[in-house]
Design a protein around this motif. Sequence first.
Motif, mmCIF file in Angstrom:
data_model
loop_
_atom_site.group_PDB
_atom_site.id
_atom_site.type_symbol
_atom_site.label_atom_id
_atom_site.label_comp_id
_atom_site.label_asym_id
_atom_site.label_seq_id
_atom_site.Cartn_x
_atom_site.Cartn_y
_atom_site.Cartn_z
ATOM 1 N N TYR A 278 65.286 38.327 24.103
ATOM 2 C CA TYR A 278 65.152 37.987 22.690
ATOM 3 C C TYR A 278 65.848 36.675 22.377
ATOM 4 C CZ TYR A 278 65.862 38.315 17.604
ATOM 5 O OH TYR A 278 65.894 38.059 16.259
ATOM 6 N N GLU A 279 67.059 36.509 22.870
ATOM 7 C CA GLU A 279 67.828 35.306 22.580
ATOM 8 C C GLU A 279 67.083 34.061 23.055
ATOM 9 O OE1 GLU A 279 70.878 38.614 23.423
ATOM 10 O OE2 GLU A 279 68.859 38.046 24.065
ATOM 11 N N THR A 280 66.464 34.147 24.228
ATOM 12 C CA THR A 280 65.711 33.013 24.759
ATOM 13 C C THR A 280 64.403 32.820 23.999
ATOM 14 O OG1 THR A 280 66.646 33.542 26.930
ATOM 15 C CG2 THR A 280 64.791 32.017 26.882
ATOM 16 N N PHE A 281 63.697 33.908 23.750
ATOM 17 C CA PHE A 281 62.419 33.866 23.042
ATOM 18 C C PHE A 281 62.535 33.173 21.688
ATOM 19 C CE2 PHE A 281 59.868 36.149 19.776
ATOM 20 C CZ PHE A 281 58.601 35.728 20.150
ATOM 21 N N LYS A 282 63.634 33.396 20.993
ATOM 22 C CA LYS A 282 63.798 32.830 19.653
ATOM 23 C C LYS A 282 63.839 31.303 19.666
ATOM 24 C CE LYS A 282 64.564 34.635 16.167
ATOM 25 N NZ LYS A 282 63.654 34.969 15.056
ATOM 26 N N THR A 283 64.154 30.698 20.809
ATOM 27 C CA THR A 283 64.246 29.237 20.876
ATOM 28 C C THR A 283 62.920 28.589 21.268
ATOM 29 O OG1 THR A 283 64.850 29.077 23.220
ATOM 30 C CG2 THR A 283 66.631 29.491 21.643
ATOM 31 N N GLY A 284 61.928 29.381 21.688
ATOM 32 C CA GLY A 284 60.660 28.840 22.174
ATOM 33 C C GLY A 284 59.621 28.702 21.078
ATOM 34 N N LYS A 288 59.400 30.511 17.396
ATOM 35 C CA LYS A 288 59.513 29.673 16.194
ATOM 36 C C LYS A 288 58.291 29.814 15.285
ATOM 37 C CE LYS A 288 62.612 26.194 18.178
ATOM 38 N NZ LYS A 288 63.737 26.503 17.294
ATOM 39 N N ASN A 289 57.149 30.207 15.860
ATOM 40 C CA ASN A 289 55.938 30.391 15.065
ATOM 41 C C ASN A 289 55.735 31.842 14.646
ATOM 42 O OD1 ASN A 289 54.298 27.820 14.701
ATOM 43 N ND2 ASN A 289 54.796 27.699 16.877
ATOM 44 N N ASN A 290 56.810 32.643 14.760
ATOM 45 C CA ASN A 290 56.835 34.015 14.255
ATOM 46 C C ASN A 290 55.852 34.940 14.965
ATOM 47 O OD1 ASN A 290 58.068 35.925 12.547
ATOM 48 N ND2 ASN A 290 56.337 35.867 11.132
ATOM 49 N N LEU A 291 55.530 34.638 16.227
ATOM 50 C CA LEU A 291 54.812 35.634 16.996
ATOM 51 C C LEU A 291 55.767 36.776 17.315
ATOM 52 C CD1 LEU A 291 52.773 33.221 17.416
ATOM 53 C CD2 LEU A 291 52.245 34.299 19.607
ATOM 54 N N ALA A 292 55.211 37.955 17.509
ATOM 55 C CA ALA A 292 56.005 39.116 17.875
ATOM 56 C C ALA A 292 55.773 39.454 19.337
ATOM 57 C CB ALA A 292 55.629 40.310 17.001
ATOM 58 N N CYS A 293 56.703 40.176 19.914
ATOM 59 C CA CYS A 293 56.519 40.632 21.298
ATOM 60 C C CYS A 293 55.179 41.351 21.454
ATOM 61 C CB CYS A 293 57.640 41.584 21.693
ATOM 62 S SG CYS A 293 59.300 40.865 21.603
ATOM 63 N N ALA A 294 54.854 42.194 20.470
ATOM 64 C CA ALA A 294 53.637 43.003 20.562
ATOM 65 C C ALA A 294 52.371 42.159 20.516
ATOM 66 C CB ALA A 294 53.619 44.034 19.439
ATOM 67 N N ASP A 295 52.424 40.974 19.916
ATOM 68 C CA ASP A 295 51.224 40.134 19.862
ATOM 69 C C ASP A 295 50.715 39.810 21.256
ATOM 70 O OD1 ASP A 295 50.908 39.828 17.059
ATOM 71 O OD2 ASP A 295 52.551 38.373 17.019
ATOM 72 N N CYS A 296 51.633 39.628 22.194
ATOM 73 C CA CYS A 296 51.268 39.203 23.548
ATOM 74 C C CYS A 296 51.383 40.325 24.580
ATOM 75 C CB CYS A 296 52.145 38.036 23.983
ATOM 76 S SG CYS A 296 52.067 36.601 22.891
ATOM 77 N N HIS A 297 52.295 41.260 24.365
ATOM 78 C CA HIS A 297 52.529 42.301 25.364
ATOM 79 C C HIS A 297 51.884 43.633 24.992
ATOM 80 C CE1 HIS A 297 55.347 39.925 27.773
ATOM 81 N NE2 HIS A 297 55.802 39.449 26.621
ATOM 82 N N MET A 298 51.420 43.771 23.747
ATOM 83 C CA MET A 298 50.748 45.000 23.308
ATOM 84 C C MET A 298 49.558 44.627 22.419
ATOM 85 S SD MET A 298 54.072 47.361 22.376
ATOM 86 C CE MET A 298 53.090 48.834 22.121
ATOM 87 N N PRO A 299 48.593 43.889 22.953
ATOM 88 C CA PRO A 299 47.502 43.381 22.116
ATOM 89 C C PRO A 299 46.622 44.506 21.566
ATOM 90 C CG PRO A 299 46.957 43.104 24.421
ATOM 91 C CD PRO A 299 48.389 43.562 24.378
#
Length: 500
Positions: A278-284, A288-299
Amino acid sequence: MKRSTFVTIASVVIMVPMLLLVISIKENKAEQQAINAVPEIKKLEPKSAEWGKYYPRQYDSYLETRKSDEIKDVLKQDPNLVVLWAGYGFSKDYNAPRGHYYILEDNINTLRTGAPIDQKSGPMPTACWTCKSPDVPRLIEEKGELDFFTGKWARWGSEIVNPIGCADCHDNETMKLTVTRDFLKRALDAEGSEPFAEAKHQDMRTLVCVQCHSEYYFKKTPWTDPAGEEHTAGVVTFPWDNGLSAEDIEQYYDEREFVDWTHKLSKTPMLKAQHPGYETFKTGIHGKNNLACADCHMPYVREGGVKYSSHKIGSPLDDMQNTCLNCHGESEQELKDIIARKLERKNELAHTATDILAKAHLEAAKAWELGATEAEMKPALTDIRHGQWRWDFAVAAHGGFFHAPEETLRILGSAINKAHDARLKLRIILAKYSAADYQAPAITSKEQAQELIGLPMEKLVSDKKKFLGTLREEWNKEAATKGIFDPKTRDMEFKTSYSK
């Protein structure tokens, strides 16, 4: 043919498909309404099969995570890691993570959790179960958080028997996403930029994952039970008070003089990054464009007229039509090539860092052997601590090279600089003690490295296998008697890196 006959036949030809379409639509609507209805499931029901009775598509897709079953021995891939983790459990056994289906089994089978013989046996604390099972929030509800986090890992062996599942993320009454581990709520409030009370639905599609895919430590917390007996709990805590960056968290730990373990060779007071996704993801760019984990890992996927979120949590590259290509204009192969290059760059710097850090640990060990003092060694050991922390922060966030490639490479570059600084200081110390020409031994295999740091691997494996054939089997029988064991989520082939 009479006109009336022709009209009749034409009408039948037209009406039958329309009738079938109407029936299909009604059936799909009825099914979708059944999915949207709230069934009666008891609070924090740990057996996902009970939820699956009402949500079969989600449950069946969750069971698909069993296909991610390959054991990848990370220590064999880079044996320098054994030296980096000398004196810590990861030097014994460390494999790349498999699918959620295996998360509990792999925790039980790894050499890191040792070979307990009873409820009070070590070596690990109870907190090592925290991210592995919906039985954890169930037990915290029953026992209280401080009680749950007290004692040794084996204490809950017959209670924590279901792998990550529905109850970890969903409210049983509303089916809405929910955070079942309060330490995340406390950490978000302490960090301050996104207090938990302000979280929206899109935020929750990330926060349910953040409960586990984050950096944490076990904070020693004294407490007194109702009988007046004093205890110390090791409470899972996210070190976010200063912010989410590697340097922010490093400062948090330094201010508290926190140490995960003392390195067996270099005697460095070490930090071990867990999985700061999460800490790393927030900097990418995705964060920054408010995608969620589920958008990509739970389509979202469709079956007929039914739309649902796939619970086959894994790499977005496995289903790019429903993940990456929803936003990106490149072809599937073009995107895969870009991602592969990002991984190559990260691996290049990561391997450089492990090589330099391993040499630093070995050179520090030599300096101690020659009689170096604590005052002489402290600056170099501080650089080792900070260098390895930053390297670990970058690589333990498993998808960091994709989530935030620039930040990952920045942190790895910083780790390499710190490691070089440590070695420069150590060379000066070695020269002072007439060992300027000392060369650290080359690390060529996992087995050689484990022997170098003094691990009794044959005994560790023998003890582990004895545990798996005795106490572990007793746990399963007790859990079945309690009615909390679900054999469907534990029916798997035994695989480890040490059983080959």
